[in-house]
Scaffold this motif. Structure first.
Motif, mmCIF file in Angstrom:
data_model
loop_
_atom_site.group_PDB
_atom_site.id
_atom_site.type_symbol
_atom_site.label_atom_id
_atom_site.label_comp_id
_atom_site.label_asym_id
_atom_site.label_seq_id
_atom_site.Cartn_x
_atom_site.Cartn_y
_atom_site.Cartn_z
ATOM 1 N N SER A 42 -5.892 -2.667 9.034
ATOM 2 C CA SER A 42 -6.162 -2.055 7.734
ATOM 3 C C SER A 42 -6.656 -3.160 6.792
ATOM 4 O O SER A 42 -6.447 -4.353 7.029
ATOM 5 N N PHE A 43 -7.332 -2.749 5.722
ATOM 6 C CA PHE A 43 -7.870 -3.718 4.773
ATOM 7 C C PHE A 43 -6.749 -4.558 4.162
ATOM 8 O O PHE A 43 -6.863 -5.776 4.035
ATOM 9 N N VAL A 44 -5.643 -3.911 3.823
ATOM 10 C CA VAL A 44 -4.512 -4.629 3.229
ATOM 11 C C VAL A 44 -3.943 -5.636 4.224
ATOM 12 O O VAL A 44 -3.649 -6.782 3.858
ATOM 13 N N GLU A 45 -3.805 -5.250 5.498
ATOM 14 C CA GLU A 45 -3.292 -6.196 6.504
ATOM 15 C C GLU A 45 -4.238 -7.383 6.667
ATOM 16 O O GLU A 45 -3.798 -8.516 6.858
ATOM 17 N N SER A 46 -5.538 -7.137 6.576
ATOM 18 C CA SER A 46 -6.510 -8.238 6.639
ATOM 19 C C SER A 46 -6.322 -9.188 5.467
ATOM 20 O O SER A 46 -6.376 -10.411 5.625
ATOM 21 N N ILE A 47 -6.100 -8.628 4.285
ATOM 22 C CA ILE A 47 -5.857 -9.449 3.095
ATOM 23 C C ILE A 47 -4.572 -10.252 3.272
ATOM 24 O O ILE A 47 -4.531 -11.452 2.987
ATOM 25 N N LEU A 48 -3.532 -9.596 3.770
ATOM 26 C CA LEU A 48 -2.240 -10.269 3.941
ATOM 27 C C LEU A 48 -2.295 -11.364 5.002
ATOM 28 O O LEU A 48 -1.555 -12.343 4.919
ATOM 29 N N THR A 49 -3.175 -11.222 5.979
ATOM 30 C CA THR A 49 -3.324 -12.261 7.002
ATOM 31 C C THR A 49 -3.851 -13.548 6.382
ATOM 32 O O THR A 49 -3.383 -14.637 6.690
ATOM 33 N N SER A 51 -3.944 -14.175 2.953
ATOM 34 C CA SER A 51 -3.174 -14.517 1.744
ATOM 35 C C SER A 51 -1.839 -13.793 1.773
ATOM 36 O O SER A 51 -1.633 -12.791 1.077
ATOM 37 N N PRO A 52 -0.880 -14.289 2.567
ATOM 38 C CA PRO A 52 0.372 -13.560 2.784
ATOM 39 C C PRO A 52 1.228 -13.320 1.544
ATOM 40 O O PRO A 52 2.033 -12.401 1.524
ATOM 41 N N ASN A 53 1.075 -14.102 0.512
ATOM 42 C CA ASN A 53 1.936 -13.961 -0.669
ATOM 43 C C ASN A 53 1.214 -13.373 -1.870
ATOM 44 O O ASN A 53 1.668 -13.514 -3.000
ATOM 45 N N ILE A 54 0.112 -12.705 -1.630
ATOM 46 C CA ILE A 54 -0.692 -12.184 -2.741
ATOM 47 C C ILE A 54 -0.030 -10.994 -3.447
ATOM 48 O O ILE A 54 -0.214 -10.794 -4.633
ATOM 49 N N PHE A 55 0.760 -10.215 -2.715
ATOM 50 C CA PHE A 55 1.431 -9.049 -3.288
ATOM 51 C C PHE A 55 2.941 -9.256 -3.281
ATOM 52 O O PHE A 55 3.464 -10.013 -2.473
ATOM 53 N N ASP A 56 3.622 -8.547 -4.142
ATOM 54 C CA ASP A 56 5.075 -8.570 -4.216
ATOM 55 C C ASP A 56 5.667 -8.158 -2.857
ATOM 56 O O ASP A 56 5.184 -7.214 -2.221
ATOM 57 N N THR A 57 6.719 -8.851 -2.426
ATOM 58 C CA THR A 57 7.299 -8.593 -1.100
ATOM 59 C C THR A 57 7.849 -7.184 -0.948
ATOM 60 O O THR A 57 7.761 -6.598 0.127
ATOM 61 N N ASN A 58 8.412 -6.623 -2.012
ATOM 62 C CA ASN A 58 8.924 -5.246 -1.937
ATOM 63 C C ASN A 58 7.793 -4.239 -1.729
ATOM 64 O O ASN A 58 7.933 -3.285 -0.968
ATOM 65 N N ILE A 59 6.686 -4.471 -2.406
ATOM 66 C CA ILE A 59 5.530 -3.584 -2.269
ATOM 67 C C ILE A 59 4.970 -3.687 -0.854
ATOM 68 O O ILE A 59 4.648 -2.679 -0.221
ATOM 69 N N VAL A 60 4.896 -4.888 -0.335
ATOM 70 C CA VAL A 60 4.397 -5.096 1.028
ATOM 71 C C VAL A 60 5.343 -4.452 2.036
ATOM 72 O O VAL A 60 4.902 -3.806 3.000
ATOM 73 N N SER A 61 6.626 -4.595 1.821
ATOM 74 C CA SER A 61 7.605 -3.985 2.714
ATOM 75 C C SER A 61 7.459 -2.462 2.733
ATOM 76 O O SER A 61 7.470 -1.842 3.803
#
Length: 157
Positions: A42-49, A51-61
């Motif tokens: 997914s696009f978000v997973e690509s972003i997280l790969t 830049s793993p800390n770009i979003f709040d951890t609770n939101i990512v979870s």
């Protein structure tokens, strides 16, 4: 501005919409199916790969819980039995019948073979093939029914 869980789903829609268009699939087709067909994240997973800390951890979870739920649904629906997962030829450049394979995988042309008066309905135990008269309560009945027209003909109807 803060990013919320719903925003991550909206971000995903950008890539999903593009992939669906490239595969000649309707916008309501399962995005998880499309990601599996294309073997993409997914696009978000690509972003997280990258830049793993770009979003709040609770939101990512929460987002990852949502994606796991969608993955379970994908497997429950049995899409992996479709023709798009049985061969890779359709993925090559210049394949003129790519849309036939992708659409057959997405919906199995059920609406073309079911005798139920309502088009584009959910599969039920009352569905009956108008070509062979047998129950067609499986998305991929057209692949096993000797009486059904070829997929390319069903796609052209």
């Amino acid at each position: 501005r803060r990013v919320h869980g719903a925003n991550l789903k909206e971000i995903d829609k950008i890539k999903n919409k593009y992939l669906k268009r490239m595969l000649s699939l309707h916008s309501s087709t399962s995005s998880t199916l499309v990601l599996h067909l294309t073997q993409e994240k997914s696009f978000v997973e690509s972003i997280l790969t990258s830049s793993p800390n770009i979003f709040d951890t609770n939101i990512v979870s929460n987002y990852r819980s949502y994606r796991r739920e969608r993955e379970l649904n994908f497997h429950d629906e049995g899409y992996q039995r479709g023709p798009g997962f049985q061969c890779e030829i359709w993925k090559r450049a210049g394949q003129r019948n790519r849309h036939v394979v992708t659409r057959a995988t997405a919906h199995g042309f059920h609406f073309r073979v079911c005798s139920t008066a309502t088009p584009f309905h959910e599969l039920t135990s009352t569905c009956c093939c108008k070509y062979c008269g047998e129950p067609c309560d499986d998305r991929y009945h057209v692949l096993v029914c000797a009486m059904c027209p070829p997929l390319s003909q069903l796609a052209a109807l």
